[in-house]
Design a protein around this motif. Sequence first.
Motif, short mmCIF file in Angstrom:
data_model
loop_
_atom_site.label_atom_id
_atom_site.label_comp_id
_atom_site.label_asym_id
_atom_site.label_seq_id
_atom_site.Cartn_x
_atom_site.Cartn_y
_atom_site.Cartn_z
N GLY A 1 5.47 7.00 -3.44
CA GLY A 1 4.19 7.67 -3.62
C GLY A 1 3.33 7.68 -2.36
O GLY A 1 3.46 6.82 -1.48
N SER A 2 2.44 8.65 -2.32
CA SER A 2 1.35 8.74 -1.34
C SER A 2 0.36 9.74 -1.94
O SER A 2 0.64 10.32 -2.99
CB SER A 2 1.86 9.22 0.02
N HIS A 3 -0.77 9.96 -1.31
CA HIS A 3 -1.69 10.97 -1.87
C HIS A 3 -1.96 12.08 -0.87
O HIS A 3 -2.14 11.83 0.32
CB HIS A 3 -2.97 10.35 -2.43
N ALA B 1 9.13 1.27 -7.58
CA ALA B 1 8.00 2.12 -7.19
C ALA B 1 7.26 1.47 -6.03
O ALA B 1 7.00 0.27 -6.03
CB ALA B 1 7.04 2.31 -8.36
N ALA B 2 6.95 2.28 -5.02
CA ALA B 2 6.17 1.82 -3.87
C ALA B 2 5.33 2.97 -3.36
O ALA B 2 5.74 4.13 -3.45
CB ALA B 2 7.09 1.31 -2.75
N GLU B 3 4.16 2.65 -2.84
CA GLU B 3 3.28 3.67 -2.30
C GLU B 3 2.89 3.33 -0.87
O GLU B 3 2.60 2.17 -0.56
CB GLU B 3 2.00 3.81 -3.14
N SER B 4 2.86 4.35 -0.02
CA SER B 4 2.36 4.19 1.34
C SER B 4 0.96 4.80 1.42
O SER B 4 0.81 6.02 1.41
CB SER B 4 3.29 4.90 2.34
N ASP B 5 -0.05 3.95 1.48
CA ASP B 5 -1.44 4.42 1.56
C ASP B 5 -2.28 3.37 2.29
O ASP B 5 -3.29 2.91 1.80
CB ASP B 5 -2.01 4.67 0.15
N PHE B 6 -1.82 3.01 3.48
CA PHE B 6 -2.55 2.00 4.26
C PHE B 6 -2.41 2.27 5.75
O PHE B 6 -2.25 1.36 6.55
CB PHE B 6 -2.05 0.60 3.90
N GLY B 7 -2.42 3.57 6.11
CA GLY B 7 -2.37 3.93 7.51
C GLY B 7 -0.96 4.06 8.04
O GLY B 7 -0.02 4.38 7.30
N ALA B 8 -0.81 3.79 9.34
CA ALA B 8 0.47 4.05 10.00
C ALA B 8 0.90 2.92 10.92
O ALA B 8 1.76 3.12 11.78
CB ALA B 8 0.40 5.36 10.78
N ASN C 1 6.86 -12.71 -5.18
CA ASN C 1 7.19 -11.80 -6.28
C ASN C 1 5.94 -11.40 -7.07
O ASN C 1 5.93 -11.37 -8.29
CB ASN C 1 8.23 -12.44 -7.22
N GLU C 2 4.87 -11.07 -6.31
CA GLU C 2 3.60 -10.70 -6.93
C GLU C 2 3.05 -9.39 -6.36
O GLU C 2 1.84 -9.19 -6.29
CB GLU C 2 2.57 -11.82 -6.72
N ALA C 3 3.92 -8.48 -5.95
CA ALA C 3 3.48 -7.21 -5.37
C ALA C 3 2.59 -6.45 -6.35
O ALA C 3 2.80 -6.50 -7.56
CB ALA C 3 4.69 -6.36 -4.98
N ARG C 4 1.62 -5.73 -5.80
CA ARG C 4 0.68 -4.99 -6.65
C ARG C 4 0.79 -3.48 -6.46
O ARG C 4 0.29 -2.71 -7.26
CB ARG C 4 -0.76 -5.44 -6.35
N GLY C 5 1.41 -3.05 -5.36
CA GLY C 5 1.55 -1.61 -5.14
C GLY C 5 0.27 -0.99 -4.62
O GLY C 5 -0.78 -1.62 -4.56
N GLY C 6 0.34 0.30 -4.24
CA GLY C 6 -0.83 1.01 -3.74
C GLY C 6 -1.75 1.48 -4.86
O GLY C 6 -1.45 1.32 -6.05
N PRO C 7 -2.87 2.09 -4.50
CA PRO C 7 -3.87 2.51 -5.50
C PRO C 7 -3.32 3.43 -6.58
O PRO C 7 -3.67 3.28 -7.76
CB PRO C 7 -4.93 3.22 -4.64
N ASP C 8 -2.47 4.39 -6.20
CA ASP C 8 -1.97 5.33 -7.20
C ASP C 8 -1.00 4.71 -8.18
O ASP C 8 -0.63 5.34 -9.18
CB ASP C 8 -1.31 6.52 -6.50
N LEU C 9 -0.58 3.48 -7.93
CA LEU C 9 0.29 2.77 -8.88
C LEU C 9 -0.51 1.91 -9.85
O LEU C 9 0.07 1.30 -10.75
CB LEU C 9 1.30 1.90 -8.12
N ILE C 10 -1.83 1.89 -9.71
CA ILE C 10 -2.66 1.11 -10.65
C ILE C 10 -2.46 1.57 -12.09
O ILE C 10 -2.27 0.74 -12.99
CB ILE C 10 -4.15 1.18 -10.24
N PRO C 11 -2.46 2.89 -12.38
CA PRO C 11 -2.23 3.30 -13.78
C PRO C 11 -0.86 2.87 -14.31
O PRO C 11 -0.72 2.58 -15.50
CB PRO C 11 -2.35 4.83 -13.72
N LEU C 12 0.14 2.83 -13.44
CA LEU C 12 1.47 2.37 -13.84
C LEU C 12 1.43 0.88 -14.18
O LEU C 12 1.98 0.45 -15.20
CB LEU C 12 2.47 2.63 -12.72
#
Length: 469
Positions: A283-285, A354-361, A397-408
């Motif tokens: 994911g990304s936005h 599931a993983a999201e890239s939303d923290f820059g480059a 083992n406590e990953a939270r994922g990016g913002p768009d994975l919050i609903p998941l």
Amino acid sequence: MKHAFRTLIQSSILPLVTLCASQLAQAQEFTKAELEMVEKVREHAHNSNLSWQLVESLTTEVGPRLPGTENDKMAVAWAKQKFQQLGFDKVWLEPSKFPEWRRYHESGFILTPSKQPLHLTALGNSISTPKKGLTGEVVLFETFDELKAAPAGSLEGKIAFINYRMNRDIDGNGYGPAVKARNKGAVEAAKKGAIAYMMRSVSTSHHRFAHTGGSHYTKGITKIPATAVANPDADQLARLVALGNPVRVELNIQTEDLGEGTSYNVIGEITGTKYPEQYVLLGSHLDSWDLGTGALDDGAGVALTMAAAKHIADHTQPERSIRVVLFAAEELGLWGAKAYFKHYEKRLGNIVAAAESDFGADVVYAFESNVNAASLPVVRAIAEQLKPLGVKYIRKNEARGGPDLIPLRQTTSAPIFDLHQVGTDYFDYHHTADDTLDKVDPEKLKQNTAAYAVFALMAANAETKMAGK
């Protein structure tokens, strides 16, 4: 004596047996040929300019992508076309409703003890001031909690100002506490009678750029204009207030609430050969704020997730599908993500990772999972293949994922992963006019792309279907 000797031998051998068992479990997940393919994809991605070409195209040809604007529509068309040109097996759009908002004008001045310009910006969803602006005395608070504790009626006719300073850290841990003031500061100020709300930018920058971001009102509480001021200007206000004399400012913010708008999640999929209904979600936005060109937030994420899947498809067809989701209207409240996970709520068990890239480059420095115990051998195998990229394994083992994975996260126990990026200077540029392509390092972007390609390919091909806790 024999018993003690036997105990000593057992205590010495047991860790080795455990280690060998762990290595055996990892080896059973992937064949030698599969690991050789992972290495080939990793090296190809690490040497390709594709992700750079994509982020350059998006930020140059489209630019800022505030949800609902013509540029947002152009971005949707751009993403669909790029997925098709890159040869994704399936490409489609899914609609997302969101509250549409526009920024037209923003200005501010310190009036006393002398007239000085304020570099500020309206927070997302802010209402307008009167056409001629408004003026009021500034009341300074150091924290959001201090504002909440202010007596009822104590801010009648005044302007509340929170001067909370965000700390700088590799993982951006100062962002959450600062965002509280951005989200609900105007609501708490209005409860005390304030006519407007100002805050220090949610930022680690020393430059004179104000940082925008979403703010939200509460039904039944008077809406007041909400703004953020650049950090040097916040310091100036604080110094003036400390002198002990009234400090008055003038604000003129012109915005518009356009009601419900529609944008689209843009989705591209590389279809799996063995379990096509199961998929890895990258994911990304696609949207961005209107001040810069959204290169770091989140053009880089868009580019590297698309490129990672493409690099995999160039070399092999994965057993499970790899689905790249470019979420809509994230900046205004995760609206695309909410729509996506609502639409697929009865099929979320098909997501194997599931993983999201939303923290820059900046570079990926660590890898972390949030999975059940049976999935950990796969996680360790992935971590091993990320090592050549300089990525360490976080075993919590406590990953939270990016913002768009919050609903998941909120609706199911999904297998979520973090590819942690260095974020030390991310909030120098985040949500500002300074979020532009020159802040993206092409070599660091390649490392990100390679890391996501390794993760996605191995999650898709693992013998074990990973699951959440």
